[in-house]
Design a protein around this motif. Sequence first.
Motif, PDB file in Angstrom:
ATOM      1  N   ALA A  78      -6.229  -5.101 -36.076  1.00 43.35           N
ATOM      2  CA  ALA A  78      -6.545  -6.662 -35.352  1.00 43.35           C
ATOM      3  C   ALA A  78      -6.028  -6.655 -34.027  1.00 43.35           C
ATOM      4  O   ALA A  78      -6.819  -7.020 -33.079  1.00 43.35           O
ATOM      5  N   LEU A  79      -4.836  -6.034 -33.616  1.00 45.87           N
ATOM      6  CA  LEU A  79      -4.500  -6.243 -32.503  1.00 45.87           C
ATOM      7  C   LEU A  79      -4.986  -4.968 -31.558  1.00 45.87           C
ATOM      8  O   LEU A  79      -5.334  -5.343 -30.258  1.00 45.87           O
ATOM      9  N   ALA A  80      -5.635  -4.037 -32.286  1.00 46.67           N
ATOM     10  CA  ALA A  80      -6.129  -2.857 -31.431  1.00 46.67           C
ATOM     11  C   ALA A  80      -7.756  -3.608 -31.008  1.00 46.67           C
ATOM     12  O   ALA A  80      -8.048  -3.355 -29.986  1.00 46.67           O
ATOM     13  N   SER A  81      -8.169  -4.385 -31.880  1.00 49.50           N
ATOM     14  CA  SER A  81      -9.403  -5.026 -31.406  1.00 49.50           C
ATOM     15  C   SER A  81      -9.178  -6.175 -30.347  1.00 49.50           C
ATOM     16  O   SER A  81     -10.149  -6.198 -29.401  1.00 49.50           O
ATOM     17  N   ASN A  82      -8.230  -6.843 -30.494  1.00 57.59           N
ATOM     18  CA  ASN A  82      -7.814  -7.876 -29.532  1.00 57.59           C
ATOM     19  C   ASN A  82      -6.286  -8.045 -29.201  1.00 57.59           C
ATOM     20  O   ASN A  82      -5.613  -8.824 -29.876  1.00 57.59           O
ATOM     21  N   ILE A  83      -5.786  -7.466 -28.277  1.00 59.67           N
ATOM     22  CA  ILE A  83      -4.287  -7.436 -28.196  1.00 59.67           C
ATOM     23  C   ILE A  83      -3.622  -8.773 -27.753  1.00 59.67           C
ATOM     24  O   ILE A  83      -2.568  -8.993 -27.605  1.00 59.67           O
ATOM     25  N   GLU A  84      -4.573  -9.779 -27.174  1.00 60.31           N
ATOM     26  CA  GLU A  84      -4.204 -10.946 -26.689  1.00 60.31           C
ATOM     27  C   GLU A  84      -4.173 -11.915 -27.786  1.00 60.31           C
ATOM     28  O   GLU A  84      -4.278 -13.467 -27.525  1.00 60.31           O
ATOM     29  N   ALA A  85      -4.548 -11.688 -29.023  1.00 56.77           N
ATOM     30  CA  ALA A  85      -4.548 -12.750 -30.327  1.00 56.77           C
ATOM     31  C   ALA A  85      -3.216 -13.164 -30.426  1.00 56.77           C
ATOM     32  O   ALA A  85      -2.636 -12.640 -31.313  1.00 56.77           O
ATOM     33  N   VAL A  86      -3.009 -14.184 -29.861  1.00 57.97           N
ATOM     34  CA  VAL A  86      -1.520 -14.625 -29.898  1.00 57.97           C
ATOM     35  C   VAL A  86      -0.954 -15.044 -31.366  1.00 57.97           C
ATOM     36  O   VAL A  86       0.101 -15.000 -31.457  1.00 57.97           O
ATOM     37  N   ASP A  87      -2.067 -15.485 -32.166  1.00 60.67           N
ATOM     38  CA  ASP A  87      -1.548 -15.962 -33.459  1.00 60.67           C
ATOM     39  C   ASP A  87      -1.122 -14.983 -34.373  1.00 60.67           C
ATOM     40  O   ASP A  87      -0.215 -15.098 -35.555  1.00 60.67           O
ATOM     41  N   ILE A  88      -1.464 -13.622 -34.088  1.00 55.95           N
ATOM     42  CA  ILE A  88      -0.958 -12.356 -34.846  1.00 55.95           C
ATOM     43  C   ILE A  88       0.228 -12.275 -34.854  1.00 55.95           C
ATOM     44  O   ILE A  88       0.942 -11.756 -35.887  1.00 55.95           O
ATOM     45  N   TYR A  89       0.841 -12.266 -33.645  1.00 59.97           N
ATOM     46  CA  TYR A  89       2.088 -11.762 -33.410  1.00 59.97           C
ATOM     47  C   TYR A  89       3.400 -12.150 -34.384  1.00 59.97           C
ATOM     48  O   TYR A  89       4.123 -11.374 -34.934  1.00 59.97           O
ATOM     49  N   PRO A  90       3.589 -13.611 -34.575  1.00 61.72           N
ATOM     50  CA  PRO A  90       4.534 -14.100 -35.310  1.00 61.72           C
ATOM     51  C   PRO A  90       4.558 -13.676 -37.033  1.00 61.72           C
ATOM     52  O   PRO A  90       5.516 -13.259 -37.615  1.00 61.72           O
ATOM     53  N   ASP A  91       3.165 -13.446 -37.566  1.00 65.28           N
ATOM     54  CA  ASP A  91       3.056 -12.938 -38.817  1.00 65.28           C
ATOM     55  C   ASP A  91       3.124 -11.770 -38.831  1.00 65.28           C
ATOM     56  O   ASP A  91       4.087 -11.109 -40.053  1.00 65.28           O
ATOM     57  N   ILE A 109       8.648  -7.787 -30.875  1.00 64.46           N
ATOM     58  CA  ILE A 109       8.954  -9.115 -30.120  1.00 64.46           C
ATOM     59  C   ILE A 109       8.926  -8.974 -28.712  1.00 64.46           C
ATOM     60  O   ILE A 109       8.520  -9.870 -27.907  1.00 64.46           O
ATOM     61  N   ASP A 110       9.522  -7.897 -28.407  1.00 65.89           N
ATOM     62  CA  ASP A 110       9.552  -7.689 -26.681  1.00 65.89           C
ATOM     63  C   ASP A 110       8.222  -7.831 -26.082  1.00 65.89           C
ATOM     64  O   ASP A 110       7.975  -8.048 -25.011  1.00 65.89           O
ATOM     65  N   PHE A 111       7.303  -7.015 -26.656  1.00 69.69           N
ATOM     66  CA  PHE A 111       6.013  -6.901 -26.259  1.00 69.69           C
ATOM     67  C   PHE A 111       5.316  -8.173 -26.408  1.00 69.69           C
ATOM     68  O   PHE A 111       4.580  -8.815 -25.274  1.00 69.69           O
ATOM     69  N   ALA A 112       5.429  -9.111 -27.262  1.00 61.51           N
ATOM     70  CA  ALA A 112       4.702 -10.272 -27.532  1.00 61.51           C
ATOM     71  C   ALA A 112       5.113 -11.258 -26.217  1.00 61.51           C
ATOM     72  O   ALA A 112       4.220 -11.951 -25.709  1.00 61.51           O
ATOM     73  N   LYS A 113       6.464 -11.173 -25.991  1.00 60.51           N
ATOM     74  CA  LYS A 113       6.926 -11.924 -24.807  1.00 60.51           C
ATOM     75  C   LYS A 113       6.143 -11.853 -23.734  1.00 60.51           C
ATOM     76  O   LYS A 113       5.945 -12.699 -22.601  1.00 60.51           O
ATOM     77  N   THR A 114       5.238 -10.676 -23.429  1.00 55.35           N
ATOM     78  CA  THR A 114       4.775 -10.327 -22.304  1.00 55.35           C
ATOM     79  C   THR A 114       3.185 -10.923 -22.254  1.00 55.35           C
ATOM     80  O   THR A 114       2.341 -10.826 -21.283  1.00 55.35           O
ATOM     81  N   ILE A 115       2.667 -11.460 -23.591  1.00 54.41           N
ATOM     82  CA  ILE A 115       1.482 -11.858 -23.592  1.00 54.41           C
ATOM     83  C   ILE A 115       1.356 -13.442 -23.461  1.00 54.41           C
ATOM     84  O   ILE A 115       1.962 -14.118 -23.975  1.00 54.41           O
ATOM     85  N   LYS A 116       0.342 -13.527 -22.381  1.00 51.16           N
ATOM     86  CA  LYS A 116       0.275 -14.767 -21.906  1.00 51.16           C
ATOM     87  C   LYS A 116      -0.536 -15.785 -23.013  1.00 51.16           C
ATOM     88  O   LYS A 116      -1.414 -15.422 -23.700  1.00 51.16           O
ATOM     89  N   GLY A 117       0.203 -17.047 -23.351  1.00 50.96           N
ATOM     90  CA  GLY A 117      -0.270 -18.022 -24.249  1.00 50.96           C
ATOM     91  C   GLY A 117       0.285 -17.713 -25.758  1.00 50.96           C
ATOM     92  O   GLY A 117       0.315 -18.582 -26.650  1.00 50.96           O
ATOM     93  N   VAL A 118       1.201 -16.645 -25.712  1.00 50.20           N
ATOM     94  CA  VAL A 118       1.814 -16.385 -27.072  1.00 50.20           C
ATOM     95  C   VAL A 118       2.794 -17.720 -27.266  1.00 50.20           C
ATOM     96  O   VAL A 118       3.229 -18.220 -26.111  1.00 50.20           O
ATOM     97  N   GLY A 119       2.996 -18.053 -28.607  1.00 50.99           N
ATOM     98  CA  GLY A 119       4.019 -19.191 -28.838  1.00 50.99           C
ATOM     99  C   GLY A 119       5.595 -18.824 -28.520  1.00 50.99           C
ATOM    100  O   GLY A 119       5.837 -18.042 -29.579  1.00 50.99           O
ATOM    101  N   LYS A 120       5.965 -19.137 -27.534  1.00 56.98           N
ATOM    102  CA  LYS A 120       7.292 -18.765 -27.201  1.00 56.98           C
ATOM    103  C   LYS A 120       8.603 -19.178 -28.250  1.00 56.98           C
ATOM    104  O   LYS A 120       9.430 -18.399 -28.713  1.00 56.98           O
ATOM    105  N   ALA A 121       8.240 -20.554 -28.801  1.00 61.31           N
ATOM    106  CA  ALA A 121       9.153 -20.980 -29.924  1.00 61.31           C
ATOM    107  C   ALA A 121       8.904 -20.076 -31.131  1.00 61.31           C
ATOM    108  O   ALA A 121       9.940 -19.770 -31.760  1.00 61.31           O
TER     109      ALA A 121
END
Length: 205
Positions: A78-91, A109-121
């Motif tokens: 899924a991330l290979a298809s769209n690395i900016e799919a922010v909903d995927i990271y927490p799961d 976690i460290d990488f997810a913090k660099t993705i624009k729009g990811v839920g920081k909380a």
Amino acid sequence: MLNNLFSTITNMMENNLYNTHLFRVIEAYPWELEKAVEALNYALAYDPENTKALHLMAKVHYEQLGDYETAKSYFERALASNIEAVDIYPDYIRVLINNEDYEEAQKLIDFAKTIKGVGKASIALAQGQLYESLAKYEEAEKVLKEAKQLALNDDFIHFVEGVLSRVTKKRQAKVNEDKATETQAKKEAEKQQKSWFQNRLNNLL
């Protein structure tokens, strides 16, 4: 021109059919698991690299089947298809933690913090859960408090408060356990010292 029109109409029909399968998944999951999985398989047959479908299939495998390795492979696709799919990271991070892939979880976690729009909380919550799993309770408390500050949802805040309460209890229990261990060690040392001194006295008599 007619060929282009026909192609456009065909694509629209295929997209509508694909979206219909996805809507069926969302409607059926998790109450009608068989229907959800059937619809997911149809959706992936139309588009094997669709991010949403791969994400949902990953959730089926880890939430319903407890198959973390297969879930991880779907998350990776899924991330290979769209690395900016922010909903995927927490799961995905949660799966890595539950599977005890702690180093991978921290890197994600460290990488997810660099993705624009990811839920920081949500990412802060994941970091707190990772620290909890590693028994780093003070660090967990700190980052969970940050998660509360970053949150924009009352239900989320309530959930974090529950996690924070649990972590605090674990930290306090660990402190008490360490104190008890230290006290026991001191008693053992004093006992050994008294025994040694008593032996010396007995040798002098």
